[in-house]
Each structure stands twice: as structure tokens, then as C-alpha cells.
Design a protein around this motif. Structure first.
Motif, PDB file in Angstrom:
ATOM      1  N   LEU A 238       0.821  -1.210   0.000  1.00 31.22           N
ATOM      2  CA  LEU A 238       0.000   0.000   0.000  1.00 31.22           C
ATOM      3  C   LEU A 238       0.857   1.263   0.000  1.00 31.22           C
ATOM      4  CD1 LEU A 238      -2.814  -1.072   2.477  1.00 31.22           C
ATOM      5  CD2 LEU A 238      -2.981  -0.868  -0.004  1.00 31.22           C
ATOM      6  N   TYR A 239       1.957   1.244   0.762  1.00 23.90           N
ATOM      7  CA  TYR A 239       2.800   2.429   0.828  1.00 23.90           C
ATOM      8  C   TYR A 239       3.560   2.697  -0.475  1.00 23.90           C
ATOM      9  CZ  TYR A 239       2.114   3.667   5.724  1.00 23.90           C
ATOM     10  OH  TYR A 239       1.579   4.107   6.905  1.00 23.90           O
ATOM     11  N   GLY A 243       0.309   8.708  -3.485  1.00 26.06           N
ATOM     12  CA  GLY A 243      -0.824   9.378  -2.839  1.00 26.06           C
ATOM     13  C   GLY A 243      -1.173   8.860  -1.468  1.00 26.06           C
ATOM     14  N   VAL A 244      -0.648   7.689  -1.062  1.00 23.86           N
ATOM     15  CA  VAL A 244      -0.917   7.153   0.273  1.00 23.86           C
ATOM     16  C   VAL A 244       0.008   7.850   1.270  1.00 23.86           C
ATOM     17  CG1 VAL A 244      -0.834   5.127   1.773  1.00 23.86           C
ATOM     18  CG2 VAL A 244      -1.711   4.918  -0.567  1.00 23.86           C
ATOM     19  N   ARG A 255      -7.574   1.578   6.502  1.00 23.41           N
ATOM     20  CA  ARG A 255      -7.929   2.968   6.186  1.00 23.41           C
ATOM     21  C   ARG A 255      -6.696   3.651   5.614  1.00 23.41           C
ATOM     22  NH1 ARG A 255     -10.549   6.948  10.596  1.00 23.41           N
ATOM     23  NH2 ARG A 255     -12.329   5.637  10.086  1.00 23.41           N
ATOM     24  N   LEU A 256      -6.837   4.187   4.400  1.00 24.47           N
ATOM     25  CA  LEU A 256      -5.754   4.898   3.738  1.00 24.47           C
ATOM     26  C   LEU A 256      -6.021   6.402   3.801  1.00 24.47           C
ATOM     27  CD1 LEU A 256      -5.198   2.756   0.506  1.00 24.47           C
ATOM     28  CD2 LEU A 256      -4.030   2.573   2.715  1.00 24.47           C
ATOM     29  N   TYR A 257      -5.002   7.167   4.159  1.00 24.18           N
ATOM     30  CA  TYR A 257      -5.093   8.627   4.188  1.00 24.18           C
ATOM     31  C   TYR A 257      -4.431   9.186   2.929  1.00 24.18           C
ATOM     32  CZ  TYR A 257      -6.382   8.184   9.094  1.00 24.18           C
ATOM     33  OH  TYR A 257      -7.025   7.857  10.264  1.00 24.18           O
ATOM     34  N   SER A 258      -5.079  10.184   2.333  1.00 27.57           N
ATOM     35  CA  SER A 258      -4.548  10.761   1.097  1.00 27.57           C
ATOM     36  C   SER A 258      -5.088  12.169   0.916  1.00 27.57           C
ATOM     37  CB  SER A 258      -4.953   9.906  -0.099  1.00 27.57           C
ATOM     38  OG  SER A 258      -4.558  10.514  -1.313  1.00 27.57           O
ATOM     39  N   ASN A 259      -4.305  13.019   0.245  1.00 22.78           N
ATOM     40  CA  ASN A 259      -4.766  14.360  -0.098  1.00 22.78           C
ATOM     41  C   ASN A 259      -5.561  14.377  -1.404  1.00 22.78           C
ATOM     42  OD1 ASN A 259      -3.617  15.583   2.146  1.00 22.78           O
ATOM     43  ND2 ASN A 259      -1.630  15.826   1.135  1.00 22.78           N
ATOM     44  N   VAL A 273      -5.668  -3.863  -6.804  1.00 18.75           N
ATOM     45  CA  VAL A 273      -5.637  -4.147  -5.375  1.00 18.75           C
ATOM     46  C   VAL A 273      -6.933  -4.850  -4.973  1.00 18.75           C
ATOM     47  CG1 VAL A 273      -5.540  -3.134  -3.062  1.00 18.75           C
ATOM     48  CG2 VAL A 273      -4.124  -2.183  -4.901  1.00 18.75           C
ATOM     49  N   GLU A 274      -6.792  -5.976  -4.289  1.00 21.84           N
ATOM     50  CA  GLU A 274      -7.948  -6.775  -3.885  1.00 21.84           C
ATOM     51  C   GLU A 274      -8.652  -6.090  -2.713  1.00 21.84           C
ATOM     52  OE1 GLU A 274      -8.913 -11.389  -2.466  1.00 21.84           O
ATOM     53  OE2 GLU A 274      -6.836 -10.727  -2.789  1.00 21.84           O
TER      54      GLU A 274
END
Length: 300
Positions: A238-239, A243-244, A255-259, A273-274
């Protein structure tokens, strides 16, 4: 013209060569509810202790209700609920509260203090036998015993159950409605969002942000994408996705944080991504707080 309950002018506190508070200036208007937020070790408790006159700043000045926090005339007009609640052995709950009432010239009635702290049924219990949450409520009763003009609450609801928290905040809101000034620290950001009309964020002893909850939340456009991840999805995977900014796991729920969640969701789909049960949420106070603190670290 504004009346100030608290005036901090460039205060600094140095412990063993390290600045716990670093050149902080802040004015708090009478009748306002201010939440003082920051990560552990940010300087919140040190700041509150200096405002209360419990410790002296290394430099700078503190005024509380226009005077010196150590003056008796000022102390008679304030109340404080600190993190550690000490009880006196061999006194009941009612006796403990009544003892504190007699320290003030115009205290609130004992029955009212028992009611607003939710301790009416425990009035005859020994204070030392109360649970952790009940001791927090006893600390609140003692803090407001003198009907203070300014009330300090340091992590007030730790250990309280849901019902006790609701009663507590209803009481605090009622006090604010009567023109009392409330300064609180809390790790429960949703409480700060609901109760405070002003948020002050401190990080590494410095002022990181100051504004209404809406203004603080507007400092970040961050949004989150939450989904149930398949067995092939890893944290490292994920990293690697552009954008992550952060990822939190709860079992297989991530939970992914992104701008830019629009771009991120496209990247997730393009990369195959599954995932299932996808939710996209706008950033709240917690996301803004996280962004402010992480930005301050990056700037160092």
C-alpha cells in the motif's frame, strides 16, 4: 473590547536544557471554550501548569484573570481538574466535596455538586473506594466546588463510561452558557470538536494551529479510503502506491489517508488491489490534527 481570561506572552519553559514550551503566546477570551490539543510530550500539561501558577515559566509572562495566578484573589475564581485525583483517607464522597466547598467564599450547594458529578448514589461511600471513573467525577466536583469563572480540565473523561461522559459534557456546556471560561486538554478529538468553540494545537512546545473547529479542519483537504483488504494486500504494498500518506489496519480492514482520494482510488483499481466494502470519507478534526502534527515534524 475583548476581555481576556488568560494572557500568555512569549512563555518558555526549559527542563534540563530542553524546551518543553517554546515562546508560546496566546490569549483566551472570557466565556470561551478552548481545547488545547497536541501529541504526548507536546507541552500541553506544562502550559496548563504555568497558567495555574503551579510552575514558573523560564521566561515570558502569564496573566490569569488579569492577575498573578499565584494570588489568592485569583485562585478563588478558578478551578482545575488535573489528571491525578488524590483523595483523603477516611472521608466519604460527600465529606470530601464539602471540605473543598469550604475553601471558597461562594461555593455551589453540596447537593448540586453531587448531582452534576453523578455521585448522588455514592455520597456515603468512602472516596478511596471509588472506581477510576468515579474518582474522575469526584475530581470534577472538587474542581467546580467554588463555581469558578475559569475552569481547567486536563484529560477529564479518561475512565468514564458513556453515560458519565454525556452528563459531564452537558454540565460543562451549561457552565459555558453561563459565561464561564473552559480550557480543556483531551485525546478524544470528537469531544473537542463537539464542545470547543476554539481549537489550539501545540506541537513541540510551539503553537501549530489556532482557530475554530471548522477552520482547523479546513487546514487539510485530506480524505480517507476504507476497505476490506484481500489476503494478497500488504502494508508495504500500500505504501508503494502514489498518494498514500498513511495506512491504519484493523484486522483486514484498512484505512488509507490521502490528499487526493480520486487519484488514489483510480490507482488502487488500476493496480488491481484486492478490496471490497469501499468507503470514502472527508477529513475530520482527527485527520487535520494528524496532518498538522506530521507537517510540523517534516518542517524540523
Amino acid at each position: 473590547m475583548k476581555e481576556w481570561a488568560i494572557q500568555l506572552s512569549n512563555i518558555t519553559k526549559v527542563y534540563k536544557g530542553k524546551k518543553a514550551v517554546d515562546g508560546l503566546s496566546l490569549n483566551v477570551e472570557k466565556g470561551s471554550v478552548v481545547a488545547l490539543l497536541g501529541p504526548n510530550g507536546a507541552g500541553k500539561t506544562t502550559t496548563v501548569s504555568m497558567i495555574l501558577g503551579l510552575i514558573q515559566p523560564t521566561s515570558g509572562s502569564v496573566k490569569l484573570l488579569g492577575g498573578d495566578p499565584k494570588d489568592r484573589s485569583v485562585r478563588d475564581r478558578i478551578g482545575a481538574m488535573l489528571q491525578d485525583v488524590s483523595v483523603i483517607d477516611n472521608l466519604t464522597v460527600a465529606e470530601t466535596i464539602d471540605l473543598f466547598r469550604h475553601y471558597y467564599k461562594t461555593p455551589l450547594p453540596l447537593e448540586q455538586l453531587l448531582q452534576i458529578s453523578g455521585l448522588t448514589n455514592e455520597r456515603s461511600k468512602m472516596a478511596s473506594t471509588l472506581s477510576g471513573g468515579q474518582q474522575r467525577r469526584l475530581g470534577f466536583a472538587m474542581a467546580v466546588a467554588g463555581d469558578p469563572e475559569v475552569l481547567f480540565l486536563d484529560e477529564p473523561t479518561v475512565g468514564m463510561d458513556v453515560t458519565s461522559r454525556q452528563l459531564f459534557w452537558d454540565t460543562v456546556k451549561a457552565m459555558a452558557g453561563r459565561g464561564r471560561t473552559i480550557v480543556l486538554t483531551t485525546h478524544y478529538l470528537e469531544e473537542a470538536d463537539q464542545v470547543a468553540d476554539r481549537i489550539v494545537v501545540i506541537n513541540d512546545g510551539k503553537l501549530a494551529a489556532d482557530g475554530t473547529p471548522s477552520q482547523i479542519k479546513a487546514t487539510t483537504i485530506g480524505r480517507t479510503i476504507t476497505f476490506t483488504a484481500g489476503s494478497t494486500v500488504t502494508n508495504d504494498h500500500l505504501y508503494e502506491i502514489p498518494g498514500v500518506t498513511d495506512a491504519e489496519w484493523n484486522g483486514r480492514r484498512v484505512r488509507l489517508y490521502s490528499n487526493d482520494t480520486d487519484r488514489l482510488i483510480a490507482e488502487l483499481i488500476t493496480r488491481g488491489v484486492e478490496m471490497k466494502d469501499i468507503e470514502i470519507q472527508s477529513g475530520g478534526l482527527e485527520e487535520a490534527f494528524r496532518s498538522l502534527v506530521s507537517s510540523a515534524k517534516e518542517d524540523q
